[in-house]
Design a protein around this motif. Structure first.
Motif, short mmCIF file in Angstrom:
data_model
loop_
_atom_site.label_atom_id
_atom_site.label_comp_id
_atom_site.label_asym_id
_atom_site.label_seq_id
_atom_site.Cartn_x
_atom_site.Cartn_y
_atom_site.Cartn_z
N ARG A 241 36.02 42.20 30.37
CA ARG A 241 36.02 43.66 30.52
C ARG A 241 36.07 44.38 29.18
O ARG A 241 35.70 45.54 29.10
CB ARG A 241 37.17 44.06 31.43
CG ARG A 241 36.88 43.64 32.87
CD ARG A 241 38.07 43.74 33.80
NE ARG A 241 37.71 43.23 35.12
CZ ARG A 241 38.57 43.02 36.10
NH1 ARG A 241 39.85 43.28 35.92
NH2 ARG A 241 38.16 42.56 37.26
N ALA A 307 43.24 47.08 30.09
CA ALA A 307 41.82 46.82 30.36
C ALA A 307 41.29 47.74 31.45
O ALA A 307 40.15 48.20 31.38
CB ALA A 307 41.63 45.35 30.76
N TYR A 310 40.33 51.31 30.20
CA TYR A 310 39.04 51.29 29.49
C TYR A 310 37.88 51.16 30.48
O TYR A 310 36.89 51.88 30.38
CB TYR A 310 38.99 50.15 28.48
CG TYR A 310 37.61 49.90 27.94
CD1 TYR A 310 36.97 50.85 27.13
CD2 TYR A 310 36.91 48.73 28.25
CE1 TYR A 310 35.69 50.62 26.64
CE2 TYR A 310 35.63 48.51 27.77
CZ TYR A 310 35.03 49.46 26.96
OH TYR A 310 33.76 49.23 26.50
N ARG A 311 38.02 50.25 31.44
CA ARG A 311 36.94 50.04 32.41
C ARG A 311 36.65 51.31 33.19
O ARG A 311 35.49 51.65 33.44
CB ARG A 311 37.32 48.91 33.37
CG ARG A 311 37.17 47.52 32.81
CD ARG A 311 35.74 47.09 32.73
NE ARG A 311 35.10 47.09 34.04
CZ ARG A 311 33.81 46.87 34.25
NH1 ARG A 311 33.01 46.64 33.23
NH2 ARG A 311 33.30 46.88 35.47
N THR A 315 32.88 52.90 32.61
CA THR A 315 31.93 52.82 33.73
C THR A 315 31.60 54.20 34.28
O THR A 315 30.47 54.46 34.68
CB THR A 315 32.46 51.90 34.85
OG1 THR A 315 33.76 52.34 35.26
CG2 THR A 315 32.54 50.46 34.39
N SER A 359 27.59 49.91 37.74
CA SER A 359 28.61 49.69 36.72
C SER A 359 30.02 49.84 37.25
O SER A 359 30.96 49.19 36.75
CB SER A 359 28.38 50.64 35.54
OG SER A 359 28.52 51.99 35.93
N THR A 360 30.23 50.69 38.25
CA THR A 360 31.58 50.88 38.79
C THR A 360 31.94 49.84 39.86
O THR A 360 33.01 49.93 40.47
CB THR A 360 31.74 52.30 39.39
OG1 THR A 360 30.69 52.54 40.32
CG2 THR A 360 31.69 53.35 38.29
N SER A 363 32.07 43.37 37.76
CA SER A 363 33.23 42.94 36.97
C SER A 363 34.52 43.63 37.39
O SER A 363 35.39 43.92 36.56
CB SER A 363 32.97 43.19 35.47
OG SER A 363 31.84 42.48 35.04
N ILE A 366 35.78 49.97 40.46
CA ILE A 366 36.60 51.02 39.85
C ILE A 366 37.84 51.31 40.71
O ILE A 366 38.90 51.68 40.19
CB ILE A 366 35.76 52.30 39.62
CG1 ILE A 366 36.50 53.24 38.66
CG2 ILE A 366 35.45 52.99 40.95
CD1 ILE A 366 35.64 54.40 38.20
N GLN A 369 40.35 48.85 39.62
CA GLN A 369 40.84 49.21 38.29
C GLN A 369 41.89 50.33 38.39
O GLN A 369 42.89 50.32 37.67
CB GLN A 369 39.68 49.65 37.39
CG GLN A 369 38.58 48.62 37.23
CD GLN A 369 39.09 47.25 36.81
OE1 GLN A 369 39.89 47.13 35.89
NE2 GLN A 369 38.64 46.23 37.51
#
Length: 381
Positions: A241, A307, A310-311, A315, A359-360, A363, A366, A369
């Motif tokens: 990430r 992390a 930031y993600r 994103t 993107s959200t 990995s 969101i 996250q």
């Protein structure tokens, strides 16, 4: 970052300009030549000692600082990642094997990654275990002196081209679902593995289903300790990430917008130009959050909440900047639309918008996250 970082940045940009076509939009298109561009560029970086710049010298790296590696990440992502899928091996597969692998595993896997010769894929997500990864159902059961792995993975990027898979499977049951998970390093060439591509607008190689039908592995294929794979997963996610500098591409395209529109830039609605300015500000915010993580990672103090923050920022920036750029794209004057810079900008922005849609989710969604960040904030209060 200092003068050395600026010089490295210039060197990388010169290499990209000299060896990557101007209309290059990444390795994973319908044109096999784009993948070959990435493979050749990886070998070039390796020959110049730039592919694994921050790896320790004992593992074939340059022993450079985390900040120099950050420059590499930024320049590569800004220019459509001309390392192709190699960033996965360089950013987190290799470092994880350095930290948890046996001497034999390090000898086997690190040199090919360092030379840019091997592609890895990640066998984590499953149909019923995406954001809740620890609920996975792929199992490895004891069979004599080895293991038989059966199950299914999904959303596996690069599985059609990868030579190796970083595979998470359940080897036992514990009181908590995070217990009893084990990492295996397995060759994708084994006939017990079947890959089925999933069509999507991002192009070939990005999404696949992977099936394991009594795949035989041995204890020599286990990374770390049997049953303790979840601790390795936490390392992987921290590396993964932080490793993608999405803000670098956003900023490059936002900065290119005035030139792409020519005289039409002055005619943009004030509200749209204000949003453009706000996106540049958000780029700087994401960059500073990334730099904070690099500093924490260097000292071994990255927590899930760090992390996650930031993600979330990067994103959201990816998607919000893509929407602004698409609106700016629609404002290019017809008399300027045929120029080389306008055509280049159109291709870049459309590609950026297409990739930003996922993107959200990729990995770690969101939503997850935000949960991680909320837990970190509550624990600190």
């Amino acid at each position: 970052m200092g003068d050395g970082a600026a010089e490295l940045r210039r060197e990388l940009r010169d290499l990209v300009h000299a060896h990557v076509p101007a209309d290059y939009l990444g390795a994973f298109t319908d044109d096999p030549a784009d993948l070959e561009v990435a493979q050749q560029f990886c070998r070039l970086l390796a020959d110049k000692g730039l592919l694994c710049l921050s790896w320790p010298a004992e593992f074939g790296g340059g022993g450079a600082s985390a900040w120099e590696q950050t420059v590499v990440r930024e320049e590569m992502w800004a220019h459509h990642e001309p390392r192709g899928a190699q960033y996965m091996g360089v950013n987190w597969v290799g470092p994880t094997i350095m930290r948890h692998g046996t001497e034999g595993q390090q000898r086997q896997h690190l040199p090919p990654i360092g030379r840019g010769e091997v592609i890895w894929c990640q066998g984590f997500s499953e149909p019923e275990a995406g954001s809740d990864l620890a609920s996975l159902r792929t199992t490895a059961r004891r069979d004599g002196d080895g293991w038989l792995v059966s199950g299914q993975k999904i959303w596996t990027s690069y599985a059609t081209m990868a030579q190796w898979c970083f595979l998470l499977a359940r080897t036992s049951r514990g009181e908590k679902k995070q217990q009893g998970l084990t990492i295996f390093l397995v060759p994708m060439s084994d006939p017990a593995i079947t890959v089925r591509p999933i069509d999507c607008m991002m192009g070939p190689h990005h999404l696949n289903e992977v099936f394991f039908d009594d795949l035989r592995v041995t204890d020599a294929d286990v990374l770390g300790t049997i049953g303790d794979g979840w601790s390795i997963v936490q390392d992987v996610l921290a590396f993964e990430r932080v490793g993608i500098a999405r803000y670098a591409r956003c900023e490059r395209l936002l900065q290119a917008a005035p030139k792409a529109l020519g005289e039409g830039w002055e005619l943009l609605p004030a509200e749209l130009r204000a949003r453009w300015s706000r996106m540049l500000l958000h780029c700087r915010r994401a960059r500073l959050l990334a730099y904070r993580l690099v500093s924490l990672q260097s000292s071994g103090r990255v927590a899930p909440g760090d992390a996650a923050s930031y993600r979330i920022a990067v994103t959201k920036l990816d998607q919000d900047s893509a929407e602004v750029l698409m609106e700016i794209l629609a404002e290019i004057p017809s008399e300027h639309a045929g120029t080389a810079v306008a055509q280049w900008f159109r291709g870049e922005v459309q590609d950026h918008w297409k990739y930003s849609q996922a993107s959200t989710v990729s990995s770690g969604s969101i939503e997850m996250q935000r949960i991680l960040l909320s837990r970190a904030l509550l624990a600190a209060s």
